[in-house]
Design a protein around this motif. Structure first.
Motif, PDB file in Angstrom:
ATOM      1  N   THR A   1       0.827  -1.202   0.000  1.00 24.24           N
ATOM      2  CA  THR A   1       0.000   0.000   0.000  1.00 24.24           C
ATOM      3  C   THR A   1       0.863   1.255   0.000  1.00 24.24           C
ATOM      4  O   THR A   1       0.612   2.204  -0.750  1.00 24.24           O
ATOM      5  CB  THR A   1      -0.928  -0.007   1.232  1.00 24.24           C
ATOM      6  N   ALA A   2       1.897   1.269   0.837  1.00 25.50           N
ATOM      7  CA  ALA A   2       2.772   2.441   0.908  1.00 25.50           C
ATOM      8  C   ALA A   2       3.572   2.619  -0.380  1.00 25.50           C
ATOM      9  O   ALA A   2       3.755   3.743  -0.857  1.00 25.50           O
ATOM     10  CB  ALA A   2       3.714   2.312   2.104  1.00 25.50           C
ATOM     11  N   THR A   3       4.045   1.509  -0.929  1.00 28.29           N
ATOM     12  CA  THR A   3       4.871   1.580  -2.131  1.00 28.29           C
ATOM     13  C   THR A   3       4.077   2.085  -3.328  1.00 28.29           C
ATOM     14  O   THR A   3       4.613   2.776  -4.198  1.00 28.29           O
ATOM     15  CB  THR A   3       5.476   0.200  -2.436  1.00 28.29           C
ATOM     16  N   ALA A   4       2.789   1.761  -3.376  1.00 32.82           N
ATOM     17  CA  ALA A   4       1.943   2.193  -4.494  1.00 32.82           C
ATOM     18  C   ALA A   4       1.519   3.651  -4.372  1.00 32.82           C
ATOM     19  O   ALA A   4       1.126   4.273  -5.370  1.00 32.82           O
ATOM     20  CB  ALA A   4       0.707   1.310  -4.577  1.00 32.82           C
ATOM     21  N   ALA A   5       1.566   4.211  -3.189  1.00 32.76           N
ATOM     22  CA  ALA A   5       1.085   5.579  -2.950  1.00 32.76           C
ATOM     23  C   ALA A   5       1.820   6.590  -3.837  1.00 32.76           C
ATOM     24  O   ALA A   5       3.012   6.406  -4.132  1.00 32.76           O
ATOM     25  CB  ALA A   5       1.283   5.929  -1.480  1.00 32.76           C
ATOM     26  N   PRO A   6       1.098   7.607  -4.298  1.00 31.85           N
ATOM     27  CA  PRO A   6      -0.253   8.020  -3.921  1.00 31.85           C
ATOM     28  C   PRO A   6      -1.378   7.268  -4.635  1.00 31.85           C
ATOM     29  O   PRO A   6      -2.548   7.610  -4.461  1.00 31.85           O
ATOM     30  CB  PRO A   6      -0.273   9.501  -4.310  1.00 31.85           C
TER      31      PRO A   6
ATOM     32  N   GLY B   1      13.231   4.113   4.937  1.00 31.46           N
ATOM     33  CA  GLY B   1      14.335   4.989   4.572  1.00 31.46           C
ATOM     34  C   GLY B   1      14.208   5.607   3.191  1.00 31.46           C
ATOM     35  O   GLY B   1      14.875   6.605   2.899  1.00 31.46           O
ATOM     36  N   ARG B   2      13.348   5.024   2.353  1.00 32.79           N
ATOM     37  CA  ARG B   2      13.282   5.437   0.949  1.00 32.79           C
ATOM     38  C   ARG B   2      12.077   6.321   0.619  1.00 32.79           C
ATOM     39  O   ARG B   2      12.180   7.252  -0.189  1.00 32.79           O
ATOM     40  CB  ARG B   2      13.239   4.179   0.082  1.00 32.79           C
ATOM     41  N   LEU B   3      10.929   6.040   1.218  1.00 39.05           N
ATOM     42  CA  LEU B   3       9.690   6.694   0.814  1.00 39.05           C
ATOM     43  C   LEU B   3       9.463   7.990   1.587  1.00 39.05           C
ATOM     44  O   LEU B   3       9.796   8.087   2.766  1.00 39.05           O
ATOM     45  CB  LEU B   3       8.506   5.749   1.031  1.00 39.05           C
ATOM     46  N   ASP B   4       8.871   8.954   0.914  1.00 35.62           N
ATOM     47  CA  ASP B   4       8.521  10.231   1.551  1.00 35.62           C
ATOM     48  C   ASP B   4       7.367   9.982   2.519  1.00 35.62           C
ATOM     49  O   ASP B   4       6.274   9.590   2.093  1.00 35.62           O
ATOM     50  CB  ASP B   4       8.105  11.230   0.483  1.00 35.62           C
ATOM     51  N   PRO B   5       7.570  10.210   3.827  1.00 30.26           N
ATOM     52  CA  PRO B   5       6.515   9.887   4.793  1.00 30.26           C
ATOM     53  C   PRO B   5       5.259  10.731   4.649  1.00 30.26           C
ATOM     54  O   PRO B   5       4.205  10.366   5.164  1.00 30.26           O
ATOM     55  CB  PRO B   5       7.186  10.117   6.152  1.00 30.26           C
ATOM     56  N   SER B   6       5.343  11.851   3.931  1.00 27.75           N
ATOM     57  CA  SER B   6       4.170  12.717   3.768  1.00 27.75           C
ATOM     58  C   SER B   6       3.308  12.325   2.572  1.00 27.75           C
ATOM     59  O   SER B   6       2.237  12.915   2.365  1.00 27.75           O
ATOM     60  CB  SER B   6       4.608  14.174   3.624  1.00 27.75           C
ATOM     61  N   THR B   7       3.726  11.366   1.779  1.00 28.55           N
ATOM     62  CA  THR B   7       2.950  10.942   0.614  1.00 28.55           C
ATOM     63  C   THR B   7       1.576  10.440   1.051  1.00 28.55           C
ATOM     64  O   THR B   7       1.474   9.623   1.963  1.00 28.55           O
ATOM     65  CB  THR B   7       3.680   9.824  -0.135  1.00 28.55           C
ATOM     66  N   PRO B   8       0.503  10.904   0.402  1.00 27.86           N
ATOM     67  CA  PRO B   8      -0.828  10.425   0.784  1.00 27.86           C
ATOM     68  C   PRO B   8      -1.043   8.967   0.382  1.00 27.86           C
ATOM     69  O   PRO B   8      -0.581   8.526  -0.671  1.00 27.86           O
ATOM     70  CB  PRO B   8      -1.782  11.354   0.023  1.00 27.86           C
TER      71      PRO B   8
ATOM     72  N   SER C   1      -1.282   9.037   5.418  1.00 32.27           N
ATOM     73  CA  SER C   1       0.047   9.281   4.858  1.00 32.27           C
ATOM     74  C   SER C   1       0.881   8.026   5.060  1.00 32.27           C
ATOM     75  O   SER C   1       0.528   7.136   5.853  1.00 32.27           O
ATOM     76  CB  SER C   1       0.728  10.466   5.565  1.00 32.27           C
ATOM     77  N   ILE C   2       1.992   7.938   4.349  1.00 31.70           N
ATOM     78  CA  ILE C   2       2.919   6.835   4.586  1.00 31.70           C
ATOM     79  C   ILE C   2       3.407   6.869   6.023  1.00 31.70           C
ATOM     80  O   ILE C   2       3.609   5.815   6.646  1.00 31.70           O
ATOM     81  CB  ILE C   2       4.084   6.888   3.583  1.00 31.70           C
ATOM     82  N   ARG C   3       3.555   8.045   6.583  1.00 30.53           N
ATOM     83  CA  ARG C   3       3.927   8.179   7.995  1.00 30.53           C
ATOM     84  C   ARG C   3       2.917   7.415   8.875  1.00 30.53           C
ATOM     85  O   ARG C   3       3.298   6.671   9.781  1.00 30.53           O
ATOM     86  CB  ARG C   3       3.949   9.656   8.385  1.00 30.53           C
ATOM     87  N   TRP C   4       1.625   7.616   8.606  1.00 34.62           N
ATOM     88  CA  TRP C   4       0.577   6.924   9.370  1.00 34.62           C
ATOM     89  C   TRP C   4       0.719   5.412   9.218  1.00 34.62           C
ATOM     90  O   TRP C   4       0.541   4.668  10.193  1.00 34.62           O
ATOM     91  CB  TRP C   4      -0.798   7.386   8.882  1.00 34.62           C
ATOM     92  N   VAL C   5       1.016   4.952   8.005  1.00 32.74           N
ATOM     93  CA  VAL C   5       1.160   3.509   7.767  1.00 32.74           C
ATOM     94  C   VAL C   5       2.241   2.925   8.667  1.00 32.74           C
ATOM     95  O   VAL C   5       2.052   1.867   9.292  1.00 32.74           O
ATOM     96  CB  VAL C   5       1.480   3.231   6.284  1.00 32.74           C
ATOM     97  N   TRP C   6       3.390   3.593   8.765  1.00 32.65           N
ATOM     98  CA  TRP C   6       4.479   3.042   9.586  1.00 32.65           C
ATOM     99  C   TRP C   6       4.094   3.039  11.061  1.00 32.65           C
ATOM    100  O   TRP C   6       4.382   2.069  11.776  1.00 32.65           O
ATOM    101  CB  TRP C   6       5.762   3.832   9.381  1.00 32.65           C
TER     102      TRP C   6
END
Length: 201
Positions: free
Chosen positions: A66-71, A119-126, A143-148
């Motif tokens: 899910t995070a990798t596919a975002a946005p 380490g790779r993905l922008d945590p603010s990405t929706p 956000s990806i931040r929320w996912v982690w």
């Protein structure tokens, strides 16, 4: 698995450190178990150590996708709803023919991919909210931040389940298991876990 996550300097370090801490809990709780023990359900719950490791692997893989596919959303699952529910139920079951070392190897593979993505993905990405009845209807995206952070919560919850199950199997508790797993020296207040010897017949 040290007793605590290390000091952190920023958000990525913090997410990585606390995710790794909860991932390590699953390695430690399986330490020294046989395949037979990994499949036991010694509490009123049907959960087993093996099943929880399988689920912890699957839930990390699902949120990683899910995070990798975002946005955008991940590719649609082509399975029927019945097939998806059957697969979800199987995540919690350690079946005949499965082995704990194999499950842990797969767990390690997915856990490493998650930490690399932190380490790779922008945590603010929706991240679009998945279409499931237990997710909010008034929110379009996290956000990806929320996912982690959600993964930390999810892993911690199931690591707690695993602690209770492990203690019911052979009396092993987390700090004893950590000491045995990492080779800590014995002290007056902590004895590293070792397999209990069977009573002579």
């Amino acid at each position: 698995m040290p007793g605590h996550a290390p000091p952190i300097a920023d958000e990525r370090e913090g997410l990585t450190a606390f995710l790794r801490q909860q991932q390590d809990a699953f390695r430690v709780v399986g330490y020294g178990l046989t395949d037979e023990q990994a499949g036991l359900s010694p509490t009123p719950s049907t959960l087993s150590i093996g099943g929880l490791i399988k689920h912890a692997t699957a839930v990390q893989a699902q949120w990683l996708a899910t995070a990798t596919a975002a946005p955008d959303r991940p590719a649609p699952d082509p399975r029927t709803s019945q097939e998806r529910w059957a697969a979800y139920a199987a995540e919690f079951t350690f079946t005949a023919g499965e082995s704990l070392p194999d499950l842990l190897a797969r767990f390690d593979e997915v856990a490493a991919q998650v930490l690399a993505a932190v380490g790779r993905l922008d945590p603010s990405t929706p991240v679009p909210v998945p279409p499931a009845p237990w997710f909010p209807k008034d929110l379009d995206a996290w956000s990806i931040r929320w996912v982690w952070f959600h993964l930390i919560e999810e892993l911690a919850r199931h690591a707690g389940h695993a602690d209770i199950i492990r203690e019911a199997i052979d009396g092993g508790t987390l700090y004893e298991l950590m000491a045995g797993y990492e080779g800590w020296p014995a002290t007056d207040w902590l004895t590293p876990w070792t397999p209990k010897q069977a009573d002579p017949a």
